[in-house]
Design an enzyme around this catalytic site. Structure first.
Site, PDB file in Angstrom:
ATOM      1  N   LYS A 136       3.645   5.890   5.610  1.00 52.95           N
ATOM      2  CA  LYS A 136       2.908   4.759   5.359  1.00 52.95           C
ATOM      3  C   LYS A 136       2.311   4.408   6.702  1.00 52.95           C
ATOM      4  O   LYS A 136       1.908   3.043   6.818  1.00 52.95           O
ATOM      5  CB  LYS A 136       3.667   3.763   4.767  1.00 52.95           C
ATOM      6  CG  LYS A 136       4.076   4.129   3.384  1.00 52.95           C
ATOM      7  CD  LYS A 136       5.163   3.042   2.773  1.00 52.95           C
ATOM      8  CE  LYS A 136       5.855   3.525   1.600  1.00 52.95           C
ATOM      9  NZ  LYS A 136       6.893   2.800   0.957  1.00 52.95           N
ATOM     10  N   ARG A 194      15.118  -2.538  -4.151  1.00 57.64           N
ATOM     11  CA  ARG A 194      13.707  -2.016  -4.751  1.00 57.64           C
ATOM     12  C   ARG A 194      14.023  -1.884  -6.141  1.00 57.64           C
ATOM     13  O   ARG A 194      15.223  -1.333  -6.602  1.00 57.64           O
ATOM     14  CB  ARG A 194      13.315  -0.798  -4.238  1.00 57.64           C
ATOM     15  CG  ARG A 194      12.908  -0.905  -2.378  1.00 57.64           C
ATOM     16  CD  ARG A 194      12.095  -1.981  -2.136  1.00 57.64           C
ATOM     17  NE  ARG A 194      10.592  -1.858  -2.676  1.00 57.64           N
ATOM     18  CZ  ARG A 194       9.793  -1.115  -2.238  1.00 57.64           C
ATOM     19  NH1 ARG A 194      10.113  -0.095  -1.223  1.00 57.64           N
ATOM     20  NH2 ARG A 194       8.566  -0.858  -2.925  1.00 57.64           N
ATOM     21  N   PRO A 247       1.213  -1.324   0.045  1.00 57.29           N
ATOM     22  CA  PRO A 247       0.097  -0.009   0.148  1.00 57.29           C
ATOM     23  C   PRO A 247       0.732   1.257   0.033  1.00 57.29           C
ATOM     24  O   PRO A 247       1.895   1.306   0.974  1.00 57.29           O
ATOM     25  CB  PRO A 247      -0.735  -0.273   1.026  1.00 57.29           C
ATOM     26  CG  PRO A 247      -0.663  -1.378   1.861  1.00 57.29           C
ATOM     27  CD  PRO A 247       0.686  -1.869   1.278  1.00 57.29           C
ATOM     28  N   GLU A 248       0.585   2.234  -0.746  1.00 58.59           N
ATOM     29  CA  GLU A 248       1.381   3.387  -0.873  1.00 58.59           C
ATOM     30  C   GLU A 248       0.706   4.309   0.094  1.00 58.59           C
ATOM     31  O   GLU A 248      -0.096   4.201   0.396  1.00 58.59           O
ATOM     32  CB  GLU A 248       1.271   4.136  -2.539  1.00 58.59           C
ATOM     33  CG  GLU A 248       2.083   3.045  -3.490  1.00 58.59           C
ATOM     34  CD  GLU A 248       3.507   3.438  -3.430  1.00 58.59           C
ATOM     35  OE1 GLU A 248       4.035   4.684  -3.236  1.00 58.59           O
ATOM     36  OE2 GLU A 248       4.262   2.418  -4.054  1.00 58.59           O
TER      37      GLU A 248
END
Ligand SMILES: [Zn+2]
Length: 251
Positions: free
Chosen positions: A53, A234, A2-3
């Site tokens: 977040k 990432r 989830p961003e």
């Protein structure tokens, strides 16, 4: 994952519980062992906010509950007596609604969290000066694409919007902070804020180069490249034509 914009949407929905004394249950065994329910049950919820977040629930008495969703967590707001499926980690029942968390790898009472996180990219308005100051205190050889994901520097930018904002501003994720001007840094941060804010407000939009390795750059037609970046590996995506400068050593 989830961003930040998804977390902010959850925070908005959970506002219906603010100001109420909540019945708190932790049905999932991994949540139950944390002894959160006995500490929070019956307390008034003073605020819910998204910082980066993280969702921070401030309860009376100075208790701050932090929920970070990682890959699997999700919050829903239901009618108070609606059936709850599965085994949620946490149920916060107010007068008319219930906030329910399924999957909750990070769920803890934490008083120091707000101090440790960087300024929120989705704040209105965001504190770009403070973000710049934090980025400038980092080792100058750190790559900008890696630094933008560090929640202690800027809270809330996920990999998708890191990729997209760097591409939009023509800055290679592999450039060292020392080689990026304050103006470039600020433009990238402003673009990340603009893109994420539009998402939060439900405006249509889609990623232009994220996960588009080998496809033509929408601006110049050069094939998009990708390579893992940073300690967490990432995946970075970039256009070698529009985002000139340093490249990963092994790509
Ligand atoms: Zn290009």
């Amino acid at each position: 994952m989830p961003e930040g914009d998804a977390i902010h949407r959850a925070a908005r929905r959970l506002q219906v519980l603010v100001g109420q004394e909540l019945e708190v249950e932790a049905p999932h065994p991994r949540a139950a062992v944390k002894q959160l329910a006995p500490r929070l049950d019956g307390r008034r919820l003073e605020s819910v906010e998204a910082i980066g977040k993280n969702l921070l629930f401030r309860f009376e008495g100075g208790l701050v509950l932090r929920s970070h969703l990682r890959m699997s967590g999700r919050w829903r707001v239901l009618q108070k007596d609606a059936p709850v499926f599965g085994t949620p980690w946490l149920v916060l029942r107010g007068e008319q609604h219930a906030g329910v968390l399924w999957g909750g790898p990070v769920l803890e009472i934490d008083r120091g969290i707000a101090r440790r996180l960087g300024p929120d990219i989705l704040a209105d308005p965001p504190d770009f000066d403070a973000m710049l100051a934090r980025l400038r205190r980092e080792p100058h050889e750190r790559e900008i694409g890696d630094a933008l994901l560090d929640q202690h520097l800027v809270a809330g930018i996920g990999n998708v919007w890191k990729v997209e904002s760097l591409w939009a501003e023509g800055v290679s994720p592999w450039r060292r902070l020392a080689d990026v001007t304050d103006e470039e840094l600020r433009r990238v941060l402003e673009e990340a804020h603009r893109l994420m804010r539009a998402r939060l407000d439900g405006k249509p939009g889609r990623a232009r180069i994220y996960r588009r390795v080998g496809h033509a750059c929408p601006r110049c037609g050069t094939p998009i490249r990708s390579w893992p970046q940073g300690d967490a590996a990432r995946m970075a995506y970039w256009c070698p034509q529009c985002q000139r400068g340093e490249e990963p050593k092994t790509a």
